[in-house]
Design a protein around this motif. Sequence first.
Motif, short mmCIF file in Angstrom:
data_model
loop_
_atom_site.label_atom_id
_atom_site.label_comp_id
_atom_site.label_asym_id
_atom_site.label_seq_id
_atom_site.Cartn_x
_atom_site.Cartn_y
_atom_site.Cartn_z
N GLU A 41 5.76 -12.79 -17.83
CA GLU A 41 5.66 -11.83 -16.71
C GLU A 41 5.39 -10.49 -17.12
O GLU A 41 5.39 -9.99 -18.40
CB GLU A 41 7.17 -11.88 -16.25
CG GLU A 41 7.73 -12.90 -15.71
CD GLU A 41 8.27 -14.07 -16.78
OE1 GLU A 41 8.04 -14.13 -17.76
OE2 GLU A 41 9.15 -15.09 -15.77
N ASP A 61 0.96 -0.32 -6.66
CA ASP A 61 1.56 -1.39 -5.86
C ASP A 61 1.33 -3.10 -6.42
O ASP A 61 0.56 -3.07 -7.19
CB ASP A 61 0.64 -1.39 -4.44
CG ASP A 61 0.97 -0.05 -3.82
OD1 ASP A 61 1.57 1.01 -4.36
OD2 ASP A 61 0.25 -0.24 -2.64
N ASP A 62 2.63 -3.78 -6.37
CA ASP A 62 2.53 -5.08 -6.73
C ASP A 62 2.10 -5.14 -8.13
O ASP A 62 1.62 -6.15 -8.63
CB ASP A 62 1.60 -5.84 -6.06
CG ASP A 62 1.76 -6.00 -4.53
OD1 ASP A 62 2.87 -5.45 -4.02
OD2 ASP A 62 0.88 -6.04 -3.61
N ASP A 113 6.00 -8.26 -11.99
CA ASP A 113 6.69 -9.74 -11.64
C ASP A 113 8.20 -9.42 -11.70
O ASP A 113 8.87 -10.23 -11.09
CB ASP A 113 6.39 -10.75 -12.56
CG ASP A 113 5.12 -10.91 -12.56
OD1 ASP A 113 4.31 -11.31 -11.78
OD2 ASP A 113 4.51 -10.76 -13.93
N ARG A 155 7.90 -1.64 -3.32
CA ARG A 155 6.25 -1.37 -3.53
C ARG A 155 5.56 -2.04 -4.92
O ARG A 155 4.80 -2.42 -4.84
CB ARG A 155 6.07 0.31 -3.60
CG ARG A 155 4.87 0.76 -3.64
CD ARG A 155 4.65 2.05 -3.88
NE ARG A 155 4.91 2.85 -4.93
CZ ARG A 155 4.30 2.91 -6.10
NH1 ARG A 155 3.04 2.18 -6.33
NH2 ARG A 155 4.86 3.45 -7.08
N VAL A 156 6.50 -1.81 -6.12
CA VAL A 156 5.97 -2.13 -7.34
C VAL A 156 6.14 -3.54 -7.67
O VAL A 156 5.31 -4.11 -8.57
CB VAL A 156 6.22 -1.19 -8.46
CG1 VAL A 156 5.80 0.36 -8.31
CG2 VAL A 156 7.70 -1.38 -8.74
N VAL A 157 7.06 -4.09 -7.06
CA VAL A 157 7.38 -5.64 -7.44
C VAL A 157 6.52 -6.47 -6.55
O VAL A 157 6.48 -6.30 -5.16
CB VAL A 157 8.97 -5.83 -7.13
CG1 VAL A 157 8.95 -7.56 -7.27
CG2 VAL A 157 9.84 -5.27 -8.27
N ARG A 158 5.59 -7.40 -7.12
CA ARG A 158 4.68 -7.93 -6.34
C ARG A 158 5.43 -9.25 -5.40
O ARG A 158 6.74 -9.35 -5.69
CB ARG A 158 3.69 -8.74 -7.32
CG ARG A 158 4.46 -9.86 -8.04
CD ARG A 158 3.48 -11.13 -8.78
NE ARG A 158 4.11 -12.03 -9.36
CZ ARG A 158 4.67 -12.93 -8.93
NH1 ARG A 158 4.67 -13.05 -7.69
NH2 ARG A 158 5.33 -13.70 -9.72
N PRO A 159 4.79 -9.65 -4.26
CA PRO A 159 5.48 -10.56 -3.64
C PRO A 159 6.01 -11.90 -4.50
O PRO A 159 5.12 -12.47 -5.14
CB PRO A 159 4.44 -11.21 -2.57
CG PRO A 159 3.47 -9.71 -2.42
CD PRO A 159 3.64 -9.21 -3.71
N GLY A 166 8.15 -11.52 -6.74
CA GLY A 166 8.69 -11.05 -7.85
C GLY A 166 10.03 -10.87 -7.59
O GLY A 166 10.49 -10.88 -6.58
N GLN A 213 14.92 -11.06 -4.70
CA GLN A 213 13.48 -11.46 -4.65
C GLN A 213 12.63 -10.80 -3.54
O GLN A 213 12.92 -10.86 -2.47
CB GLN A 213 13.23 -13.03 -4.63
CG GLN A 213 12.08 -13.53 -4.97
CD GLN A 213 11.76 -15.17 -5.12
OE1 GLN A 213 12.68 -15.84 -4.38
NE2 GLN A 213 10.79 -15.60 -5.74
N ARG A 214 11.39 -10.62 -3.77
CA ARG A 214 10.42 -10.23 -2.56
C ARG A 214 9.96 -11.38 -2.16
O ARG A 214 9.55 -12.38 -3.07
CB ARG A 214 9.31 -9.56 -3.30
CG ARG A 214 9.47 -7.93 -2.83
CD ARG A 214 8.27 -7.15 -3.14
NE ARG A 214 7.31 -6.80 -1.75
CZ ARG A 214 6.15 -6.57 -1.62
NH1 ARG A 214 5.64 -6.55 -3.00
NH2 ARG A 214 5.68 -6.23 -0.50
#
Length: 249
Positions: free
Chosen positions: A93, A163-164, A167, A193-197, A199, A243-244
Amino acid sequence: MAVEIDPNFPYGLDRPRQARGAAGLGMALGVATLIVAILPGALYGPRGLLVLVLLLSCLVTFIVAAGLFRTSASKKVQAADRLLDGLDLRGDEQALDLGCGNGLLCAGLAVRLPRGHVTGVDAWVEHQLLPTGRAIAKRTLTLAGVKGVTVLTGSVRELPLGDDAVDLAVSRDTLSLLPSGAARAEAVAELARVVRPGGRVALLEPFGTAALARSLAEAGFTVVERSGRWWSVMPPHRLVTAQRPPDAA
Ligand SMILES: C[S@@+](CC[C@H](N)C(=O)[O-])C[C@H]1O[C@@H](n2cnc3c(N)ncnc32)[C@H](O)[C@@H]1O
């Protein structure tokens, strides 16, 4: 001037004002108890009650002070291990530690993510952690035998990441130290914004965890969970995880 890393507090003394303040208040209450107790005259009635109240306040204050020092000396390391062990990490990760301080969670993440990468971000607020500073964080990580962690100066309210980018985002005793609910909402918006889908976030905080969980849900996080209190640390913490959604835009 170089600030030495105290071997008793390798990852820094949290909330130094409160810890030292509680110890000082405990001592003052102890002295007050003694003075009221040794004054001439009978030790019952209102005076006896006062001695009892002072004594109990003194004991409670010392227990809080001891808990605060003990948390910084060892208990927060155990809490960090408990948090990270509970995340069931794959090992590859990209992880972020918000308010990384001297690298407590960064160090724990780095050993668990041999094929991943760890970034710590902190604004180095002196009255919240002693000693503090990017150089001290990097030196503490080197002393802990950890390599490859990126340590950035920045605010959790305006993260220096794209962005994204990650994890996983973790944090301990940082968001509750922000000055207002609005500031915490900004930090949560930055997490979204910074955690990816797909994550995850895992935030271990002593205060404001119900509002934090609500704020994460409002920002689009799902599977929001809030643990019971972790009494091993002072002040007792709760873990908020979320979780996103994998298909988040
Ligand atoms: C009590 S310390 C905890 C440090 C670390 N998380 C740990 O567990 O050892 C709180 C940390 O939050 C950082 N901090 C507070 N406000 C911040 C902000 N707006 N942005 C980034 N870091 C912040 C402080 O500089 C400090 O290092």
